[in-house]
Design a protein around this motif. Structure first.
Motif, PDB file in Angstrom:
ATOM      1  N   PRO A  46      -8.382   7.829  -2.183  1.00 27.38           N
ATOM      2  CA  PRO A  46      -8.694   7.726  -0.751  1.00 27.38           C
ATOM      3  C   PRO A  46      -9.308   6.392  -0.334  1.00 27.38           C
ATOM      4  N   GLY A  47      -9.319   5.388  -1.210  1.00 24.35           N
ATOM      5  CA  GLY A  47      -9.919   4.093  -0.897  1.00 24.35           C
ATOM      6  C   GLY A  47     -11.339   4.019  -1.385  1.00 24.35           C
ATOM      7  N   ALA A  60       0.831  -1.202   0.000  1.00 23.47           N
ATOM      8  CA  ALA A  60       0.000   0.000   0.000  1.00 23.47           C
ATOM      9  C   ALA A  60       0.860   1.243   0.000  1.00 23.47           C
ATOM     10  N   GLY A  61       0.459   2.264  -0.715  1.00 29.94           N
ATOM     11  CA  GLY A  61       1.159   3.542  -0.707  1.00 29.94           C
ATOM     12  C   GLY A  61       0.930   4.268   0.589  1.00 29.94           C
ATOM     13  N   LEU A  62       1.771   5.296   0.864  1.00 29.06           N
ATOM     14  CA  LEU A  62       1.663   6.065   2.090  1.00 29.06           C
ATOM     15  C   LEU A  62       1.218   7.493   1.806  1.00 29.06           C
ATOM     16  N   ALA A  63       0.540   7.718   0.689  1.00 32.81           N
ATOM     17  CA  ALA A  63       0.041   9.054   0.402  1.00 32.81           C
ATOM     18  C   ALA A  63      -1.027   9.437   1.417  1.00 32.81           C
ATOM     19  N   THR A  64      -1.194  10.730   1.628  1.00 30.43           N
ATOM     20  CA  THR A  64      -2.151  11.187   2.625  1.00 30.43           C
ATOM     21  C   THR A  64      -3.552  10.802   2.221  1.00 30.43           C
ATOM     22  N   ALA A  65      -4.305  10.201   3.148  1.00 28.39           N
ATOM     23  CA  ALA A  65      -5.682   9.788   2.894  1.00 28.39           C
ATOM     24  C   ALA A  65      -6.629  10.919   3.238  1.00 28.39           C
ATOM     25  N   THR A  66      -7.800  10.891   2.663  1.00 29.96           N
ATOM     26  CA  THR A  66      -8.825  11.834   3.074  1.00 29.96           C
ATOM     27  C   THR A  66      -9.359  11.445   4.432  1.00 29.96           C
ATOM     28  N   ALA A  67     -10.031  12.360   5.084  1.00 34.08           N
ATOM     29  CA  ALA A  67     -10.516  12.105   6.440  1.00 34.08           C
ATOM     30  C   ALA A  67     -11.515  10.962   6.430  1.00 34.08           C
ATOM     31  N   TYR A 117      -5.243   0.505   1.109  1.00 36.71           N
ATOM     32  CA  TYR A 117      -6.462   1.161   0.646  1.00 36.71           C
ATOM     33  C   TYR A 117      -7.364   0.162  -0.073  1.00 36.71           C
ATOM     34  N   TRP A 118      -8.673   0.297   0.131  1.00 38.94           N
ATOM     35  CA  TRP A 118      -9.606  -0.436  -0.721  1.00 38.94           C
ATOM     36  C   TRP A 118      -9.371   0.029  -2.161  1.00 38.94           C
ATOM     37  N   THR A 131     -11.933   3.451   4.394  1.00 38.07           N
ATOM     38  CA  THR A 131     -10.935   3.739   3.371  1.00 38.07           C
ATOM     39  C   THR A 131      -9.964   2.599   3.104  1.00 38.07           C
ATOM     40  N   GLY A 132      -9.795   1.682   4.042  1.00 40.04           N
ATOM     41  CA  GLY A 132      -8.842   0.605   3.829  1.00 40.04           C
ATOM     42  C   GLY A 132      -8.918  -0.455   4.896  1.00 40.04           C
ATOM     43  N   PHE A 133      -7.936  -1.352   4.900  1.00 36.44           N
ATOM     44  CA  PHE A 133      -7.998  -2.497   5.798  1.00 36.44           C
ATOM     45  C   PHE A 133      -6.610  -2.919   6.237  1.00 36.44           C
TER      46      PHE A 133
END
Length: 295
Positions: free
Chosen positions: A163-164, A46-53, A157-158, A136-138
């Motif tokens: 943002p998943g 999985a990437g480490l880009a910033t996720a949305t809230a 991320y899904w 957003t993910g698991f």
């Protein structure tokens, strides 16, 4: 985590998205490199880009009237039971998902453990592995008696892109992960450490799916546990001789974890096949793992 590290992680994720599937033999070699190092090097890509809230809801998938595509509805996120809350706490001792290369570093952009629910859990005689997710993910959680040796909760991320997309299905069955987990334990008066190696396959299904069967190459099979629109299954695996040319010098392994490909099949209430994914290989990264028609 600094901005530079985020940018580097994002570039690596984009490279991974465009690359061919990772060689299972190489991943298996890392898995046998040592128990402590194995837990420090997550097998998640999985990437480490910033996720949305994160939002306080979960997307529940259901068949659309039009056929192939899947419609989504927003519903309240179900609460964990007290037992499930303990599982999430044990899975995320630092309060949430951690960095894929440093299990001591929490990645706050992926949320806290209060955002995660036990979606489905597979139990056998030796323990369990759970699919634990947010909107957003698991993460995949395999409890261990030696909590400091447990598998680190690395976030995915899904759909494998921020943002998943939990509802990003195009049929009744979506395989999201084929991973490997250890179950460490000690034996004998000297408390010698041993490890059981498990192959774990998990994903999402629509309400039409009543049963999911996983058959590994060679004939071994399990009926996955299906609940809440998700499924998970695991199989105890062993070691096989490492192929020639894998590693050099002191890094050349004699054995590697056996990671055969699998076929995942979804059945409806009448026993009809309504979804199937063939040749699911180790380190599967969702639908992007399928070979292209030109290869």
């Amino acid at each position: 985590m600094s901005v530079n590290e985020q940018r580097i992680a994002e570039e690596l994720r984009l490279i991974a998205d465009g690359a061919q599937p990772v060689d299972p033999a190489a991943y298996a070699t890392l898995a046998r490199a040592g128990a402590s190092r194995r837990r420090r090097l997550s097998w998640s890509l999985a990437g480490l880009a910033t996720a949305t809230a994160l939002v306080a809801g979960v997307l529940v998938v259901a068949p659309s009237r039009g056929g192939g595509d899947i419609a989504a509805q927003v519903a309240e996120l179900p609460r964990n039971t007290p037992e499930q809350m303990r599982l999430v706490r044990d899975c995320m001792p630092r309060g949430g998902p951690v960095h894929n290369m440093d299990p001591g570093l929490r990645v706050t952009e992926h949320g806290g453990r209060e955002d995660f629910r036990v979606l489905v859990e597979y139990r056998d005689q030796k323990g369990s592995t759970a699919l634990v997710g947010s909107t957003t993910g698991f993460v995949l959680c395999t409890p261990a008696e030696q909590k400091d040796m447990a598998q680190p909760p690395v976030f995915t991320y899904w759909g494998y892109r921020p943002p998943g997309n939990l509802s990003g299905l195009a049929g009744d069955l979506t395989v999201d992960a084929y991973d490997g987990h250890d179950h460490p334990y000690v034996v004998g008066p000297d408390r010698e450490q041993k490890n059981d190696n498990y192959l774990v396959i998990a994903g999402r299904v629509t309400p039409r799916v009543q049963r999911v069967e996983i058959v590994w190459k060679g004939g071994r099979r399990v009926d996955a546990r299906v609940a809440n629109g998700f499924f998970i299954g695991r199989m105890l695996t062993g070691l096989v001789p490492a192929p020639e040319g894998l590693g050099e010098g002191p890094l050349k392994p004699e054995q590697m974890v056996d990671t055969p490909s699998a076929t995942v099949t979804a059945y409806d209430q009448a026993g009809r096949v309504i979804g199937q994914e063939k040749n699911v290989h180790f380190s599967w990264r969702g639908p992007t793992s399928r070979p292209s028609s030109t290869t």
